[in-house]
Design a protein around this motif. Structure first.
Motif, PDB file in Angstrom:
ATOM      1  N   GLY A 175       0.814  -1.212   0.000  1.00  0.00           N
ATOM      2  CA  GLY A 175       0.000   0.000   0.000  1.00  0.00           C
ATOM      3  C   GLY A 175       0.842   1.254   0.000  1.00  0.00           C
ATOM      4  N   THR A 176       0.193   2.379  -0.235  1.00  0.00           N
ATOM      5  CA  THR A 176       0.870   3.679  -0.292  1.00  0.00           C
ATOM      6  C   THR A 176       0.416   4.562   0.868  1.00  0.00           C
ATOM      7  OG1 THR A 176       1.053   3.589  -2.698  1.00  0.00           O
ATOM      8  CG2 THR A 176       1.227   5.761  -1.684  1.00  0.00           C
ATOM      9  N   ILE A 177       1.370   5.248   1.470  1.00  0.00           N
ATOM     10  CA  ILE A 177       1.068   6.254   2.493  1.00  0.00           C
ATOM     11  C   ILE A 177       0.984   7.609   1.794  1.00  0.00           C
ATOM     12  CG2 ILE A 177       1.748   7.275   4.686  1.00  0.00           C
ATOM     13  CD1 ILE A 177       1.248   4.251   4.830  1.00  0.00           C
ATOM     14  N   HIS A 178      -0.151   8.267   1.916  1.00  0.00           N
ATOM     15  CA  HIS A 178      -0.355   9.579   1.292  1.00  0.00           C
ATOM     16  C   HIS A 178      -0.340  10.665   2.364  1.00  0.00           C
ATOM     17  CE1 HIS A 178      -1.627   7.896  -2.631  1.00  0.00           C
ATOM     18  NE2 HIS A 178      -2.202   6.957  -1.916  1.00  0.00           N
ATOM     19  N   GLY A 179       0.644  11.544   2.310  1.00  0.00           N
ATOM     20  CA  GLY A 179       0.650  12.710   3.185  1.00  0.00           C
ATOM     21  C   GLY A 179      -0.102  13.832   2.501  1.00  0.00           C
ATOM     22  N   ILE A 180      -1.284  14.152   3.012  1.00  0.00           N
ATOM     23  CA  ILE A 180      -2.205  15.065   2.316  1.00  0.00           C
ATOM     24  C   ILE A 180      -2.203  16.441   2.979  1.00  0.00           C
ATOM     25  CG2 ILE A 180      -4.575  15.445   1.562  1.00  0.00           C
ATOM     26  CD1 ILE A 180      -3.174  13.034   0.335  1.00  0.00           C
ATOM     27  N   GLY A 229      -6.977  25.923   6.347  1.00  0.00           N
ATOM     28  CA  GLY A 229      -8.159  25.788   7.204  1.00  0.00           C
ATOM     29  C   GLY A 229      -9.483  25.824   6.468  1.00  0.00           C
ATOM     30  N   ASP A 230      -9.603  26.688   5.495  1.00  0.00           N
ATOM     31  CA  ASP A 230     -10.836  26.781   4.712  1.00  0.00           C
ATOM     32  C   ASP A 230     -10.911  25.581   3.770  1.00  0.00           C
ATOM     33  OD1 ASP A 230     -12.908  27.371   2.979  1.00  0.00           O
ATOM     34  OD2 ASP A 230     -12.343  29.472   2.730  1.00  0.00           O
ATOM     35  N   PRO A 231     -11.948  24.748   3.861  1.00  0.00           N
ATOM     36  CA  PRO A 231     -12.051  23.581   2.965  1.00  0.00           C
ATOM     37  C   PRO A 231     -12.026  23.948   1.498  1.00  0.00           C
ATOM     38  CG  PRO A 231     -13.626  23.409   4.769  1.00  0.00           C
ATOM     39  CD  PRO A 231     -13.047  24.793   4.843  1.00  0.00           C
ATOM     40  N   ASP A 232     -12.472  25.162   1.152  1.00  0.00           N
ATOM     41  CA  ASP A 232     -12.476  25.585  -0.245  1.00  0.00           C
ATOM     42  C   ASP A 232     -11.065  25.750  -0.807  1.00  0.00           C
ATOM     43  OD1 ASP A 232     -15.204  25.596  -0.376  1.00  0.00           O
ATOM     44  OD2 ASP A 232     -15.420  27.754  -0.082  1.00  0.00           O
ATOM     45  N   LEU A 233     -10.072  25.832   0.071  1.00  0.00           N
ATOM     46  CA  LEU A 233      -8.692  25.989  -0.370  1.00  0.00           C
ATOM     47  C   LEU A 233      -7.965  24.653  -0.490  1.00  0.00           C
ATOM     48  CD1 LEU A 233      -7.644  29.145   1.692  1.00  0.00           C
ATOM     49  CD2 LEU A 233      -8.393  29.015  -0.696  1.00  0.00           C
ATOM     50  N   MET A 234      -8.657  23.561  -0.235  1.00  0.00           N
ATOM     51  CA  MET A 234      -8.067  22.242  -0.404  1.00  0.00           C
ATOM     52  C   MET A 234      -7.912  21.939  -1.899  1.00  0.00           C
ATOM     53  SD  MET A 234      -9.551  18.589   1.031  1.00  0.00           S
ATOM     54  CE  MET A 234      -9.952  19.368   2.593  1.00  0.00           C
ATOM     55  N   SER A 235      -6.818  21.278  -2.276  1.00  0.00           N
ATOM     56  CA  SER A 235      -6.608  20.957  -3.683  1.00  0.00           C
ATOM     57  C   SER A 235      -7.565  19.862  -4.134  1.00  0.00           C
ATOM     58  CB  SER A 235      -5.162  20.504  -3.915  1.00  0.00           C
ATOM     59  OG  SER A 235      -4.941  19.222  -3.368  1.00  0.00           O
ATOM     60  N   VAL A 236      -7.765  19.778  -5.436  1.00  0.00           N
ATOM     61  CA  VAL A 236      -8.630  18.742  -6.001  1.00  0.00           C
ATOM     62  C   VAL A 236      -8.076  17.359  -5.677  1.00  0.00           C
ATOM     63  CG1 VAL A 236      -9.517  17.767  -8.159  1.00  0.00           C
ATOM     64  CG2 VAL A 236      -9.462  20.250  -7.845  1.00  0.00           C
ATOM     65  N   ARG A 237      -6.756  17.199  -5.768  1.00  0.00           N
ATOM     66  CA  ARG A 237      -6.152  15.900  -5.485  1.00  0.00           C
ATOM     67  C   ARG A 237      -6.356  15.510  -4.027  1.00  0.00           C
ATOM     68  NH1 ARG A 237       0.064  14.969  -6.919  1.00  0.00           N
ATOM     69  NH2 ARG A 237      -0.820  15.316  -8.992  1.00  0.00           N
ATOM     70  N   ALA A 238      -6.158  16.459  -3.119  1.00  0.00           N
ATOM     71  CA  ALA A 238      -6.353  16.156  -1.703  1.00  0.00           C
ATOM     72  C   ALA A 238      -7.800  15.756  -1.444  1.00  0.00           C
ATOM     73  CB  ALA A 238      -5.969  17.361  -0.855  1.00  0.00           C
ATOM     74  N   PRO A 296       1.106  18.544  -1.918  1.00  0.00           N
ATOM     75  CA  PRO A 296       1.379  19.878  -1.368  1.00  0.00           C
ATOM     76  C   PRO A 296       0.097  20.688  -1.195  1.00  0.00           C
ATOM     77  CG  PRO A 296       1.914  19.823  -3.699  1.00  0.00           C
ATOM     78  CD  PRO A 296       1.552  18.401  -3.307  1.00  0.00           C
ATOM     79  N   ALA A 297       0.233  21.795  -0.466  1.00  0.00           N
ATOM     80  CA  ALA A 297      -0.963  22.595  -0.171  1.00  0.00           C
ATOM     81  C   ALA A 297      -0.600  24.047   0.080  1.00  0.00           C
ATOM     82  CB  ALA A 297      -1.676  22.029   1.059  1.00  0.00           C
ATOM     83  N   THR A 298      -1.603  24.890   0.063  1.00  0.00           N
ATOM     84  CA  THR A 298      -1.456  26.284   0.451  1.00  0.00           C
ATOM     85  C   THR A 298      -1.041  26.345   1.916  1.00  0.00           C
ATOM     86  OG1 THR A 298      -3.199  26.939  -1.096  1.00  0.00           O
ATOM     87  CG2 THR A 298      -2.650  28.495   0.658  1.00  0.00           C
ATOM     88  N   THR A 299      -0.039  27.134   2.226  1.00  0.00           N
ATOM     89  CA  THR A 299       0.439  27.246   3.605  1.00  0.00           C
ATOM     90  C   THR A 299      -0.368  28.269   4.400  1.00  0.00           C
ATOM     91  OG1 THR A 299       2.046  28.960   3.043  1.00  0.00           O
ATOM     92  CG2 THR A 299       2.775  26.666   2.884  1.00  0.00           C
ATOM     93  N   GLY A 300      -0.269  28.158   5.711  1.00  0.00           N
ATOM     94  CA  GLY A 300      -0.929  29.118   6.578  1.00  0.00           C
ATOM     95  C   GLY A 300      -0.388  30.528   6.391  1.00  0.00           C
ATOM     96  N   MET A 301       0.913  30.637   6.124  1.00  0.00           N
ATOM     97  CA  MET A 301       1.487  31.981   5.971  1.00  0.00           C
ATOM     98  C   MET A 301       0.970  32.643   4.686  1.00  0.00           C
ATOM     99  SD  MET A 301       5.500  31.342   4.965  1.00  0.00           S
ATOM    100  CE  MET A 301       5.961  30.495   3.441  1.00  0.00           C
ATOM    101  N   SER A 302       0.753  31.844   3.631  1.00  0.00           N
ATOM    102  CA  SER A 302       0.185  32.397   2.410  1.00  0.00           C
ATOM    103  C   SER A 302      -1.227  32.925   2.648  1.00  0.00           C
ATOM    104  CB  SER A 302       0.176  31.328   1.316  1.00  0.00           C
ATOM    105  OG  SER A 302      -0.400  31.822   0.131  1.00  0.00           O
ATOM    106  N   ALA A 303      -2.000  32.153   3.424  1.00  0.00           N
ATOM    107  CA  ALA A 303      -3.349  32.618   3.773  1.00  0.00           C
ATOM    108  C   ALA A 303      -3.288  33.892   4.618  1.00  0.00           C
ATOM    109  CB  ALA A 303      -4.090  31.521   4.535  1.00  0.00           C
ATOM    110  N   ALA A 304      -2.266  33.994   5.472  1.00  0.00           N
ATOM    111  CA  ALA A 304      -2.142  35.163   6.345  1.00  0.00           C
ATOM    112  C   ALA A 304      -1.831  36.426   5.568  1.00  0.00           C
ATOM    113  CB  ALA A 304      -1.060  34.905   7.397  1.00  0.00           C
ATOM    114  N   TRP A 305      -0.850  36.355   4.658  1.00  0.00           N
ATOM    115  CA  TRP A 305      -0.552  37.597   3.937  1.00  0.00           C
ATOM    116  C   TRP A 305      -1.640  37.935   2.931  1.00  0.00           C
ATOM    117  CZ3 TRP A 305       4.135  34.319   2.849  1.00  0.00           C
ATOM    118  CH2 TRP A 305       4.081  33.646   1.635  1.00  0.00           C
ATOM    119  N   THR A 306      -2.364  36.926   2.443  1.00  0.00           N
ATOM    120  CA  THR A 306      -3.515  37.222   1.591  1.00  0.00           C
ATOM    121  C   THR A 306      -4.594  37.937   2.394  1.00  0.00           C
ATOM    122  OG1 THR A 306      -3.054  35.310   0.177  1.00  0.00           O
ATOM    123  CG2 THR A 306      -5.283  36.211   0.104  1.00  0.00           C
TER     124      THR A 306
END
Length: 247
Positions: A9-14, A19-28, A138-148
């Protein structure tokens, strides 16, 4: 290739994003909604923020594995027992995930932010990557959300950005703050007074912004000077925006 290798099996680190579910990637989202086994970190007695971010998304019958930290802030980071406790904890978690993969099960490990950016998943990854297949989303980081959330670009032109942990000694914070054009300071919490002093010493206090719960419920953005005299929540980031070259 052997049959055993084909059934591993494969371990997926997602990475789930800030925090906002709308910012989750399609793959995740695809991996979360089709998971058979889900693992996530949490403090003892808590439900786990990463787990909460996928509430209502997991399929029926999913098997959950909560990985509860043995320590968080109960003892100092420099205490010899801190690393020992966490090392044993990650080793135990890794053994469980490895056993699932050996049985041909895929496992989704839920990660706040990006798995490779100051995340706990990295400690599992380094222990697993040579033994079983591991994939990282990979995903959007918290710091990216903060400066946005601040409504201003964090860097311009050839600005130098430094990302600092508030757990650093004050003199180290000052040294890095003085050298950088733009700043992101994370892991604020009980270190907020030290961060304030360091920013004053570096001459950047008046330009600092405090972002709490970026992209989450309760998001708040204000000048750090307006939050003088109070503690800040764990999910807080201090920003100093760059002001570099532009057309």
């Amino acid at each position: 290739m052997s049959g055993a290798a084909l059934t591993t099996g494969t371990i997926h680190g997602i990475g789930l994003g800030p925090g906002d579910p709308d910012l989750m990637s399609v793959r995740a989202h695809r991996l979360v909604t089709s998971a058979r086994h889900v693992a996530f970190f949490r403090k003892q007695g808590r439900s786990g923020r990463a787990r909460g971010m996928v509430e209502g998304m997991l399929p029926a019958g999913v098997v959950e594995f909560a990985m509860e930290y043995p320590v968080t802030t109960e003892i100092p980071l420099a205490h010899p027992g801190y690393n020992a406790a966490l090392s044993a904890f990650y080793t135990d978690c890794t053994a469980h995930l490895r056993s699932l993969a050996a049985r041909g099960e895929d496992v989704v490990v839920l990660c706040e932010g990006d798995p490779f950016f100051y995340g706990s998943f990295m400690h599992l990854y380094t222990r697993l990557k040579d033994d079983v297949p591991v994939q990282v989303v990979p995903a959007t980081t918290g710091m990216s959300a903060a400066w946005t959330a601040s409504g201003r670009p964090i860097t311009w032109g050839d600005d130098v950005l430094s990302v600092l942990m508030a757990t650093l000694p004050e003199d180290e914070l000052v040294r890095h703050m003085e050298a950088a054009d733009a700043l992101v300071v994370m892991k604020i919490g009980r270190n907020i007074d030290k961060v304030r002093r360091a920013l004053h010493r570096a001459g950047k206090y008046d330009d600092a912004w405090l972002v709490e719960y970026a992209s989450m419920e309760g998001q708040a953005v204000q000048k750090l000077s307006q939050a003088e005299g109070r503690m800040t929540p764990y999910f807080s980031i201090v920003l100093v925006h760059g002001n570099g070259r532009r057309p």
